[in-house]
Design an enzyme around this catalytic site. Sequence first.
Site, PDB file in Angstrom:
ATOM      1  N   LYS A  27      33.183  36.906  53.803  1.00  0.00           N
ATOM      2  CA  LYS A  27      33.088  38.264  54.357  1.00  0.00           C
ATOM      3  C   LYS A  27      31.712  38.437  55.002  1.00  0.00           C
ATOM      4  O   LYS A  27      30.682  38.225  54.360  1.00  0.00           O
ATOM      5  CB  LYS A  27      33.285  39.269  53.205  1.00  0.00           C
ATOM      6  CG  LYS A  27      33.803  40.615  53.629  1.00  0.00           C
ATOM      7  CD  LYS A  27      34.164  41.445  52.395  1.00  0.00           C
ATOM      8  CE  LYS A  27      34.686  42.803  52.756  1.00  0.00           C
ATOM      9  NZ  LYS A  27      34.873  43.647  51.560  1.00  0.00           N
TER      10      LYS A  27
HETATM   11  O1  G3P Z   1      35.730  46.641  50.529  1.00  0.00           O
HETATM   12  C1  G3P Z   1      35.167  47.587  51.351  1.00  0.00           C
HETATM   13  C2  G3P Z   1      35.767  48.957  51.401  1.00  0.00           C
HETATM   14  O2  G3P Z   1      37.102  48.942  51.069  1.00  0.00           O
HETATM   15  C3  G3P Z   1      34.937  50.021  50.784  1.00  0.00           C
HETATM   16  O3  G3P Z   1      35.651  51.113  50.304  1.00  0.00           O
HETATM   17  O4  G3P Z   1      35.864  53.188  48.990  1.00  0.00           O
HETATM   18  O5  G3P Z   1      33.638  52.063  49.138  1.00  0.00           O
HETATM   19  O6  G3P Z   1      34.572  53.231  51.105  1.00  0.00           O
HETATM   20  P1  G3P Z   1      34.882  52.458  49.859  1.00  0.00           P
END
Ligand code: G3P
Length: 217
Positions: free
Chosen positions: A87
């Site tokens: 990633k």
């Molecule tokens: O993996 C990255 C992404 O899905 C982050 O999600 O909930 O932290 O905005 P969030």
Amino acid sequence: MKFFIDTANLAQIKEAQELGILDGVTTNPSLMAKEGIKGKGPVLKHYVDICNIVDGDVSAEVISTDYEGMVKEGEELAALHDQIVVKIPMIKEGIKAIKYFSNKGIRTNCTLVFSAGQALLAAKAGATYVSPFIGRLDDVSTDGLALIEDIRLIFDNYGYETEILAASIRHPMHIIECAKIGADVMTGPLSAIIALAKHPLTDTGLATFLEDAKKFA
Ligand code: G3P
């Protein structure tokens, strides 16, 4: 549509895997920190532990921001397990790193994507997945789902094989809307996945069926 779970929590990954509908896992440094994993050795071991639970792709994020550092880190991550997808953040150096890995046949997930232009660059560099963060866009009064629509249109116009991985999913309607648009993958919390199964008419209907079943048991 592929279902990924967005967590580094092994219990939740196991629970999703046991449902039989899990296609992969995405992690990020914040999710790893949340599990209290510290130090390079334990972090690398944790990625292998995740790979041993699921059958599909497991995104492991680099924390370097320079090209050489990303390449070194990414190669180490990719060597851990054949399920690992490296990633890489959508920054200038990241584009170079994605191209490098693409040329080497190492799969990548371009993360922190918030615009169609960023997604286009990731696809041109040969990213396997591009991760638009729809929930975080919604958080700042910007339509995250509209971004998924734009990226779908652009990728279809040119036949890019990069998969749209809708990330930062917050609730079941995000998943349904992404499926309608044609996102290839969604990654979200276990709660959003489980919520797809819920309907009050299912619950009351089942209660009635079970009550009636007693009449002929
Ligand atoms: O993996 C990255 C992404 O899905 C982050 O999600 O909930 O932290 O905005 P969030």
